[in-house]
Design an enzyme around this catalytic site. Structure first.
Site, PDB file in Angstrom:
ATOM      1  N   HIS A 194      -3.229  -4.771  -9.734  1.00  0.00           N
ATOM      2  CA  HIS A 194      -4.172  -3.717  -9.359  1.00  0.00           C
ATOM      3  C   HIS A 194      -5.597  -4.196  -9.621  1.00  0.00           C
ATOM      4  O   HIS A 194      -5.883  -4.729 -10.695  1.00  0.00           O
ATOM      5  CB  HIS A 194      -3.877  -2.429 -10.153  1.00  0.00           C
ATOM      6  CG  HIS A 194      -4.769  -1.315  -9.761  1.00  0.00           C
ATOM      7  ND1 HIS A 194      -4.553  -0.547  -8.638  1.00  0.00           N
ATOM      8  CD2 HIS A 194      -5.941  -0.888 -10.284  1.00  0.00           C
ATOM      9  CE1 HIS A 194      -5.532   0.325  -8.501  1.00  0.00           C
ATOM     10  NE2 HIS A 194      -6.390   0.131  -9.497  1.00  0.00           N
ATOM     11  N   MET A 226       0.790  -1.230   0.000  1.00  0.00           N
ATOM     12  CA  MET A 226       0.000   0.000   0.000  1.00  0.00           C
ATOM     13  C   MET A 226       0.829   1.289   0.000  1.00  0.00           C
ATOM     14  O   MET A 226       0.283   2.363   0.228  1.00  0.00           O
ATOM     15  CB  MET A 226      -0.969   0.001   1.198  1.00  0.00           C
ATOM     16  CG  MET A 226      -1.967  -1.149   1.165  1.00  0.00           C
ATOM     17  SD  MET A 226      -2.821  -1.331  -0.431  1.00  0.00           S
ATOM     18  CE  MET A 226      -3.926   0.071  -0.346  1.00  0.00           C
TER      19      MET A 226
END
Ligand code: GRF
Length: 223
Positions: free
Chosen positions: A124, A100
Site C-alpha cells: 500500500h 484494485m
C-alpha cells in the site's frame, strides 16, 4: 536450497511491482515461483508483461451477472470465481500488486493459515493507518504531509487494516506535485516489496497479538 514458494499475483494495472518481483526472482533475491497472474482488468498492461516472460496470464473481469448484484454479493460471487481460477495453480500465497478490488471474506478465509494469519499480501502506498484507500500518494501531497511511505501488510477484511509487515518512510517536503511523490514512492515500493516477500513467503516471521481499546491485532516481524 528450499523449494521456491508458489505464488499467484493479482494485479489490475501497469504492473511495475510485478516487474520488480520478477527481477528479484531472476536475481536469486526472492525464492518464489509466479504460477500465474490474474487481473480483473482484461486490458491491464500487467497481463502482457506476464505473457512476455512466459507466465500464465488470466483476465477475469467482473461478469454481467455479477454486475447486477449488490456490492457484498458481487464481491463474494467474484471471489468465488477467482478462487476457482487460483486453485488450479495451488499457490501457497496470493501477492497483490496494484490489485484494485476489495477482497471478500470468502477469499481471505480460503488463504487463512492455522496460525491465524492470511497468506495474502498487499503493498500500500502510504504509512498505514494513514491514507488508506485509493490515491494515497495524492492524498499525502494534498494534505501537505512532510513524510509519507510504503507499507507491506497481510490482507484482512477491513481494507488496508491487516497486520503490518514492513514500512519505509521518505520525505516529500520538497515535492512539487502528487506525481513527484508517486515517483519517489514507486522506487521505494520496488525495493521494499521483494525484500519483504523474501521473509514473508518463507514464513520466517514472528507473530504477536497486541490489544488496544479491545481491538486485537496481529503484529508481524521477521525472525
Ligand atoms: C502501486 O503504487 C501500489 O502500491 C498500489 O497501486 C500501484 C500499482 O502500481 N497498490 P503497479 O501496477 O505495480 O505499477
Amino acid at each position: 536450497m528450499t523449494a521456491a514458494t508458489p505464488i499467484v499475483v493479482l494485479a489490475s494495472g501497469r504492473g511495475s511491482n510485478f516487474d520488480a518481483i520478477v527481477a528479484a526472482i531472476r536475481a536469486d533475491k526472492l525464492n518464489a515461483e509466479i504460477c500465474a497472474v490474474i487481473s480483473d482488468k482484461a486490458d491491464a498492461a500487467v497481463l502482457a508483461k506476464a505473457k512476455a516472460v512466459g507466465i500464465p496470464a488470466i483476465a477475469l473481469p467482473v461478469s454481467e451477472k455479477q454486475k447486477s448484484l449488490g456490492l457484498a454479493d458481487r464481491r463474494k460471487s467474484y471471489d468465488e470465481t477467482l478462487i476457482k481460477a487460483i486453485k488450479v495453480f495451488s499457490p501457497r500465497f496470493l501477492v497483490m500488486a496494484g490489485y484494485m478490488r476489495v477482497a471478500s471474506s470468502v477469499l481471505i478465509e480460503s488463504f487463512r493459515s492455522v496460525r491465524g494469519y492470511t497468506r495474502i499480501i498487499n503493498i500500500h502506498p502510504s504509512l498505514l493507518p494513514s491514507f488508506p484507500g485509493t490515491n494515497s500518494y495524492a492524498q499525502a501531497y494534498a494534505h501537505g504531509a512532510k513524510i509519507t511511505g510504503v507499507t507491506v501488510h497481510l490482507v484482512e477484511v477491513d481494507v488496508d487494516s491487516g497486520p503490518i509487515c514492513a514500512q519505509e518512510a521518505f520525505s516529500i517536503a520538497d515535492c512539487k506535485s502528487a506525481a513527484e511523490v508517486e515517483m519517489r514512492g514507486l522506487e521505494v515500493e520496488h525495493r521494499l516489496y521483494p525484500a519483504t516477500l523474501s521473509w514473508l513467503l518463507a514464513e520466517r516471521f514472528e507473530l504477536e497479538t497486541r490489544v488496544q481499546d479491545k481491538i486485537r491485532r496481529l503484529s508481524v516481524r521477521p525472525r
